[in-house]
Enzyme design. Sequence first.
Site, PDB file in Angstrom:
ATOM      1  N   HIS A 473       0.838  -1.194   0.000  1.00  9.67           N
ATOM      2  CA  HIS A 473       0.000   0.000   0.000  1.00  9.67           C
ATOM      3  C   HIS A 473       0.880   1.253   0.000  1.00  9.67           C
ATOM      4  O   HIS A 473       0.686   2.153   0.817  1.00  9.67           O
ATOM      5  CB  HIS A 473      -0.912   0.019   1.235  1.00  9.67           C
ATOM      6  CG  HIS A 473      -1.862  -1.125   1.304  1.00  9.67           C
ATOM      7  ND1 HIS A 473      -2.345  -1.603   2.517  1.00  9.67           N
ATOM      8  CD2 HIS A 473      -2.426  -1.891   0.350  1.00  9.67           C
ATOM      9  CE1 HIS A 473      -3.170  -2.618   2.279  1.00  9.67           C
ATOM     10  NE2 HIS A 473      -3.229  -2.808   0.979  1.00  9.67           N
ATOM     11  N   PRO A 474       1.855   1.349  -0.911  1.00 10.84           N
ATOM     12  CA  PRO A 474       2.760   2.493  -0.881  1.00 10.84           C
ATOM     13  C   PRO A 474       2.057   3.782  -1.291  1.00 10.84           C
ATOM     14  O   PRO A 474       1.205   3.781  -2.182  1.00 10.84           O
ATOM     15  CB  PRO A 474       3.845   2.108  -1.892  1.00 10.84           C
ATOM     16  CG  PRO A 474       3.135   1.220  -2.871  1.00 10.84           C
ATOM     17  CD  PRO A 474       2.150   0.438  -2.038  1.00 10.84           C
TER      18      PRO A 474
END
Length: 535
Positions: A473-474
């Site tokens: 989930h960057p």
Amino acid sequence: MEAESYDYIVTGAGSAGCAVAARLSETGRYRVLLLEAGGRDSSPWIHIPVGYSRLFTHETYNWRFESEPVAGLNGRTSYQPRGKMLGGTSSLNGMVYMRGTAADYDGWRQFGCVGWDYESVLAFFRKAENQERGEDEFHGVGGPLNVTDAHYKHEIIDAIIEAAVQAGIPRNRDFNGAAQEGAGYYQATIGKGRRWSAATAYLKPARGRRNLVVRPNAHATRIVIENGRAVGIEFRTSRGMEMARARGEVIVSGGVYGSPQLLLLSGIGPGDHLNEMGIEVTHDLAPVGANLHDHFNSYVAWRSTSTGTFNELHHSPFRKLAAGARYLVGRDGPMTAIATHAGILTRTDPRFDRPDLQINTYLWSIETRDRTGMHPHRWPGFSMSPVHLRPEGRGRVSLASRDPLAPPRIAFRFMETAHDVDAMIRGVRLARKLAEQPALKPYIAEEVVPGAAVNSDEQVIEDIRNRGVSNLHPVGTCRMGTGPDAVVDPRLRVHGIRGLRIADASIMPLVVGGNTNAPSIMIGEKCAAMVLEDA
């Protein structure tokens, strides 16, 4: 190069880009070009929900990025799968529909991001949504994105939820409703037994629009800047280099890695880095690529006394045939399952105002997970994955090469601060506590990963450094804000360059407490609305 003109050009057909292009074109007033570096979403495994495992390392549909060695992970790199097709990562993700908490967005507003408080963004979540349960104050119907309940359930997952209740965590039927804290099954972006990606939701209904041009296999290589204004895009196709001009605006939606990379290749970014790479500085904007952060997680896995887990499905040709037949006949069964069936969101400290820990549950246990794929054990198994939702570590995306087709340099800073380390220890301890509850204990033969021998804090920390991974989930590399640490303003306009906006997860000043696909789609919806307002 001869250049065709459009009112708006969108680069990147991912979660946000599909929403932006569809909404800008739906009035019929504007001519819109949507560029996607990857190909069409044509593989059946993209659309069969359980196919996510086949896409995890797929060379055609996945960028398969790899980070630099991470000091906090004992020098290991972090594999970063990203979608390389129409729909972007929404075409290969785990399909969990999770928005985060109201306090996450109110926190953005406190950073100066006017218009991004929870009440403001809720309208766009509801606009995007076609909620299976119907409309209420938190959910919408009639939108392009199908959101459905989990239709594949299993007694082990039921037992994990019950174990959480026995441990003092409340049930939660709707993680996107009045409160996020609790335990329950996730909702998913699925419709009629098929993945409901951003491409399916937004581009498929728009196919007949003559004013929307979708160009797959068109890799944006440079933003054309004239007199401080973005006026077009250069992009590479099978025919060679091409260019398109924008009468209105250019909207970059290349994602947390692609968006900063395109800005840097266009001379927008830290001047020292651009000079080092031999790129002429168009606009010295230091925060481009900074503020990279992500949720981090590890796994605790058990050999199960119960059968019917995905370990057995993976290793049994007969079970695969049976599951395939069930899917073809009735669009149900294990092939409709999402990657993460259910979860627990909780606070590891009662003084916190919102959950800082998410425990995802899986009907499989794995020996390894890396760029070669996910490799399940040969016995029945299940696992829980503690995820730290409030990380402190901040990394950076930069250029590794002037070649626009080369991957960017990705530098994470996982497991460096005491806060980040302590949160992961507490997560592993909580997963083990759930395993000891009466509801779940009968399903456990033994803990196999990391195993009973890993018990002290020091042993747990070392195991996490050796096995822990990015939760994929960057966010944050084109941060939204008003100060010198921001790339875009609250209307997503790039500071110092006219006619240029960014719309994707890279603009998040702080990662939300949950999965990032639904928030990225919301960002696309809100961006399109602002562009149309300003037009």
